[in-house]
Structure formats: structure tokens, C-alpha cells
Design a protein around this motif. Sequence first.
Motif, mmCIF file in Angstrom:
data_model
loop_
_atom_site.group_PDB
_atom_site.id
_atom_site.type_symbol
_atom_site.label_atom_id
_atom_site.label_comp_id
_atom_site.label_asym_id
_atom_site.label_seq_id
_atom_site.Cartn_x
_atom_site.Cartn_y
_atom_site.Cartn_z
ATOM 1 N N CYS A 17 40.746 21.755 0.006
ATOM 2 C CA CYS A 17 40.891 20.613 0.465
ATOM 3 C C CYS A 17 39.332 19.921 0.300
ATOM 4 C CB CYS A 17 40.978 20.423 1.869
ATOM 5 S SG CYS A 17 41.121 18.733 2.672
ATOM 6 N N TYR A 45 43.996 26.971 5.344
ATOM 7 C CA TYR A 45 43.102 26.733 4.111
ATOM 8 C C TYR A 45 42.713 27.776 3.203
ATOM 9 C CZ TYR A 45 42.945 21.754 5.976
ATOM 10 O OH TYR A 45 43.187 20.570 6.416
ATOM 11 N N ALA A 92 37.544 17.510 1.996
ATOM 12 C CA ALA A 92 37.337 16.832 3.268
ATOM 13 C C ALA A 92 36.097 16.083 3.235
ATOM 14 C CB ALA A 92 37.425 17.989 4.202
ATOM 15 N N ILE A 119 40.586 21.066 12.850
ATOM 16 C CA ILE A 119 41.431 21.497 11.688
ATOM 17 C C ILE A 119 41.877 22.746 11.829
ATOM 18 C CG2 ILE A 119 41.243 19.567 9.794
ATOM 19 C CD1 ILE A 119 39.260 21.294 8.659
ATOM 20 N N LEU A 164 34.582 24.037 14.636
ATOM 21 C CA LEU A 164 35.849 24.234 13.845
ATOM 22 C C LEU A 164 36.817 25.385 13.853
ATOM 23 C CD1 LEU A 164 34.588 22.599 10.717
ATOM 24 C CD2 LEU A 164 36.281 21.560 11.825
ATOM 25 N N ALA A 188 48.253 15.267 8.892
ATOM 26 C CA ALA A 188 48.211 16.901 9.102
ATOM 27 C C ALA A 188 48.330 17.589 7.521
ATOM 28 C CB ALA A 188 49.475 17.325 9.788
ATOM 29 N N GLU A 189 47.976 18.716 7.442
ATOM 30 C CA GLU A 189 47.982 19.288 6.105
ATOM 31 C C GLU A 189 49.279 19.277 5.393
ATOM 32 O OE1 GLU A 189 46.981 20.727 8.979
ATOM 33 O OE2 GLU A 189 44.924 20.661 8.593
ATOM 34 N N ARG A 211 37.497 15.825 13.352
ATOM 35 C CA ARG A 211 38.682 16.168 14.181
ATOM 36 C C ARG A 211 38.667 17.787 13.974
ATOM 37 N NH1 ARG A 211 43.517 14.171 9.899
ATOM 38 N NH2 ARG A 211 42.742 14.983 8.071
ATOM 39 N N SER A 225 41.843 15.164 1.794
ATOM 40 C CA SER A 225 42.484 14.768 3.109
ATOM 41 C C SER A 225 42.237 13.441 3.653
ATOM 42 C CB SER A 225 41.694 15.764 4.293
ATOM 43 O OG SER A 225 40.328 15.667 4.021
#
Lengths: 364, 364
Positions: free
Chosen positions: B173, B189, B175, B184, B62, B162-163, B182, B151
Motif C-alpha cells: 500500500c 499488509y 499510504a 489500520i 499502529l 477498508a483494504e 486512522r 489507500s
Amino acid sequence: MAHRAHNFSAGPAVLPVPVLEEIQRDLLSLPEVAASILEISHRGKPFLRILKQAEADLRALLSIPEDYAVLFLQGGSRLQFSMVPMNLLGEQFPSATYIVTGSWGKYAASEARKEATVEVGWDGQATNFDRLPQSHQLQINPAAGYVHFTSNETIQGVQFAAEPITGNTPLVCDASSDFLSRPIPINKYGLIYACAQKNAGPAGVTVVIIRRDLLERSRNSLPGYLNYKNHVDANSLMNTPPTFAIYALGLVARWLKNEIGGLENMLEQNRMQAQLLYDVLDESVGFYTGHAQPNCRSLMNVTFNLPDDSLTAAFLKEAEKHNLNSLKGHRSVGGIRASIYNAMPTTGVEQLASFMVDFRNKNS
Amino acid sequence: MAHRAHNFSAGPAVLPVPVLEEIQRDLLSLPEVAASILEISHRGKPFLRILKQAEADLRALLSIPEDYAVLFLQGGSRLQFSMVPMNLLGEQFPSATYIVTGSWGKYAASEARKEATVEVGWDGQATNFDRLPQSHQLQINPAAGYVHFTSNETIQGVQFAAEPITGNTPLVCDASSDFLSRPIPINKYGLIYACAQKNAGPAGVTVVIIRRDLLERSRNSLPGYLNYKNHVDANSLMNTPPTFAIYALGLVARWLKNEIGGLENMLEQNRMQAQLLYDVLDESVGFYTGHAQPNCRSLMNVTFNLPDDSLTAAFLKEAEKHNLNSLKGHRSVGGIRASIYNAMPTTGVEQLASFMVDFRNKNS
């Protein structure tokens, strides 16, 4: 065959080999489910059967009456240190009495102090928690919301042989390190909690047994996950429970029922195994010094010191060569800690006892 | 070879077979450890290596910057619903804005209301959560302590591509159901949380990624387990963590890195697989009706209805005969939900798509 040493870890700790073998066999696909235990919905029939059976086996092993609920939660005993006072104390019961007999009791009291008034009913700190109180030494406030004690202190190796006598105040017990190691009279308790990773299963699940009338004390304003009532109403399925850990705990419970033959038998084996080690201490003429006073020695965690640090280091190193692992004591007590939970085979304890005799003969 | 069906469970959900096989192979004894992952101390070197590697692999996948901490907690997203406001709100920030796009966002807001003031920045309830807001529709209080969004809504099958754009307020979030599906942009965040049992591992561990400056908001008076600062200070070892679940999550992260080749590739595969199913809906001339509006369809949970309940029941029954399991939709949306998380093989989605076409041909 996988190479396995004798594992004296204080927790997570040794598990029964037949349990590990069953987990291994079914890991890719539970019989008649066509998916792994790691992959199935907590709301589907296969998991609901597992959950129901685990609860039924715990109820059978401990003779848990119907007026007690059994919960499978997350967060360990550490979260229970907060949940217990958050649920059981409040306007009606503004204080609780804590019997502090070791490191874990001390942590429990310090978390409770954030939520309410804590009165210490006894504190063993002055002698580094090497002993337990007698019931007449306890100072119990009869108006307390509950009395909290720790049945076995994992770090110091002191264990209550029976419940302290505390009058009519509900008794709350952190039984994390001796849960399922012996029968206990559930009706003496208001609430019992225990993380699984000593005698009952892998890390990740905490069992809570609570007398149902105490649920009336839980306020709706509590954070949802911290409210026992929510978990009882949802039968431990308020959110996704730790499915695998519950499955493994269920297998351990079944092993205790079917292979060991119940908790009386388990206690007898645990007593016999602990005696093997305590005899070596007592016959060592001061070479091995037990931490706990003899009348409150733990059947789970045998704690002792050697004459000096270099002998302790040599002991640990030699022990590993003999496949005797994870024997280092906690830093607050030092020396050696042999944790001999339910799944420790007698042969492991015998090998440790024999190693201890040899080591003493060579080094004293 | 174990019999395994294609498992469209919404969670706990399908895991990669190579991960299950490695868990199975080492279940009795980790290489060079001589004990099972279920039996080893969380403070010993073997587990510390596993924990460190799991964190390193998450950071690599990530691209998590050093000014974010990564935590492995218990209690699921449900406990995060409370921990987030308890830690991030208080005297300085008395309120938060919640964007409510489905069942989970609604739960999150309702737990937050117990701790502080919640302002709803958008609410999709009126259309049964079949769509998402555009950023200009959001009502964000610039003084809010954070803005919370979900999300991907697992039950309704709507997902933010998207955000949402929310200004300088820290973005929080949930999530849970698209974490690791995916890439991010983490630096958008303040805090991300996700239970593992969708894309990242088995039930029992919850990942929290938090920007370190936000830790200053956590008050010492919080219950110890609920204080993010304690967990960061102790590197997720404040108490015994869910060791097995972390180990399994680490194996999934390694599989994503080494077998899939990273999250860009994972996203591409997830897009392709979701498209296979949405194409069947769109070409079905109204036989299958998607719940989500086309512009906010989830790549994780494909939700749709059939013309009537008896056809839905027949669909589920027939699907099981074709080894396509756990397709029943949540009662609040009804119909069918095909959860196609990371580990769902393309062949599973192809078989479902082909089954859907056949079923429609026979029944329309």
C-alpha cells in the motif's frame, strides 16, 4: 541563552549560530507566508523563491557555469554511489576508474561494481589510507566513462589539495566532506556530489552538480528517481524535495556569501584553524601521532592517536568536561578525530588546541 | 505570536502547533545535548534515543507486530515506486497486480513496469478516477508477487474505507496521504510505505513497514541504498538518515499518542471535519460539485468544482482574504482541493465551511 558545547562531530555537524537563530525565529511562520517552512507546498511561490535563491547562491559561491545543472536530491552520497554509474555508464562506456583513498572511496567503488566494470586507478588500503597518490601514480583507462575520486576522506582525514590530473576523462568527485569549504574549479569536473551535513547544511539533502552534456548518457529505462535527467528537467521538483533541508542549506550559503565573504575567505579560515591543531601534533614530540601523512592532511578532519587506549579514553572524558564534544575517532583509524568544518568557530579550535597542550603536559 | 493562516496545502502540509513550538524551543540546543538536532551525529546516543522513540511510538499507534520492520528512508514515495518492485519481484515472482485509482497509482504502476511485468487489476481512468472498485471487480493474478493499491488518492480525493480483498497475495500500500490518520490492521499488509509530509511530519522522510519474511526476496545485487534488507540490518542507519525529519515525525507521533489519544480519536475527528465540508457540498444544490463519488470520498482531500473558472478564481482570492490558504485544486481535476490532514484544527474547517456557504449565497 541555550547551552551549546563546541561540537567536533564528523557529521551531521556544527552549523552557524546565525543560521540556527534564523530558523528558530521563523519556525512557526515564515515572513509574509503565514505558515512554517515545514508546512508549505514545494510548488508554491514561497518555496520556489527559496529553491531559486539557494541555487543562485551556490552558483555565485562556486562560480558554477550555466552548462552545469545543480540538483537537490535525497538519499545521501550512498545513493549517489549507485546513481553515478547507473547514469554515466552503459553500452557506450562500460567501465569507470576509481581512485580509492579511504573508506568512502571504497564504498563508492563497491556499489559501482554492481552496475558496471570498475578499474581501480590507485588504492591506499596497504597503508591504511594514510596518504594520497601523485598524479603520475594513477592508472587511468582513457576509455573509462569517468574517473571517480573522493576529495576528502572523512574517516582517515586525507584531502586532495587539488584535483588529480586524469586527462580528458570526465572527473567525478564525492565532495561530501569538503563541499563549500573552499573554491574549486568546476569546469575541471563532469559531476560533483555532496551530502549537506558537513559544511553545507543539515542531513537530508544531497547536492549534485552535473555538466549538462553528460545527461545524454542517462537511459529512460532507469528507475525514475535515479535518473539525473528527470531531476534536471523538473528543476529538482520531480517529487517533493526535502524542503526544510534545502531552506537550511540556502541559509548556510547566504551566510557564506554575506558573513564570511565567500569561499576564498572560508578556505583561509579553515587553513588557519587546521594549522592550530596540526601544530600541536607536530610539537608534541610523538605524544600525538597524526594519521595522515603531512602532505595530504585534511583541513576538515584532523585525525590522530595518543600513546595508548587508556590515554585516549581519558582525553575524551576530560575534553567533554571542557565542553569539547564528539571527538572520538572512527574505529577503523582509532584515536581522536576533530572535525572542524566551516561553522566551527576559531575559539572552539583554540580551546581544543590549548586543551591538547595541557593534556599532553599532564600526561607525558 | 506569529501570524499563521489556515493552511489547506496538499503537502507538505499543516503541522500541530505544539510540535512546531517544541522544535522552535529546542532549535539551538536539545535539552542535555548542548547542540541542535541539526548538528548531532546519527550514531550518537541522543539521536539513537530519538530514533528508537519514534519507532516505538509508531509501533504503539499502529499496533505494529514484531514480525514487521519499520524503516525511515529518503527519496519519497517516488523512490518506493521503484524499490517495491526491485525488492519484491524477480525470478520467483515476475509480476505484480496494480489497482489504479488515481494519479499516484498510475505513477507507481509506470515505474514498476520498468522492473517487471505489471498487470492492472482495475483502472479508474475512464471516469477520471472519481470512484473505487468493489472487491469483486478486481482482477488479481494469484501468482502475482504482490497487489499494490493507493489507500488515498491525494489529487482526486478518493479513499478506500477498508483494504481491498485480494486473497493471499501480499498487499502493498502507498499510504502516503492517509498514514496515521486512522488505525489500520497491519497484519493484512505485506508492505506499507508513506512519505511523511501529509499527516506524519515534514518532507524528507519516508516510512516503510515491511513484513520480515518478504525481505528474503531482496537480492544482494540491488543497489545498496535500494535494498530493504540493508536498511533493516542497519536499523535505518545504513547511511546518515534525515535526522531532523525523523525527529519531527517522532514529535508528531507523540502528539498523536498523548494529545489526541491515539488513532481511533484521530479518525473520529477527521470524519467529523470532512463531514462538515461534504455537507456544504451536498446542500449546495449543485453550486459545489464534489469530484469523488459519495461512497469513496476522502477524509483527507475534499475535491470539488464550482460552476465556472471565474467563480473558482474568485473563490480562491476571497478565501485568502479570510486566511484560508492553499485551496487550489490539482490541474487534472481542477477546482478546489481542501486538504484537511490530522493537524488541521476543527476551527479551520469550520471557517472554511462557513466561508463556502457565504460565498455560495453571494454568487448563486
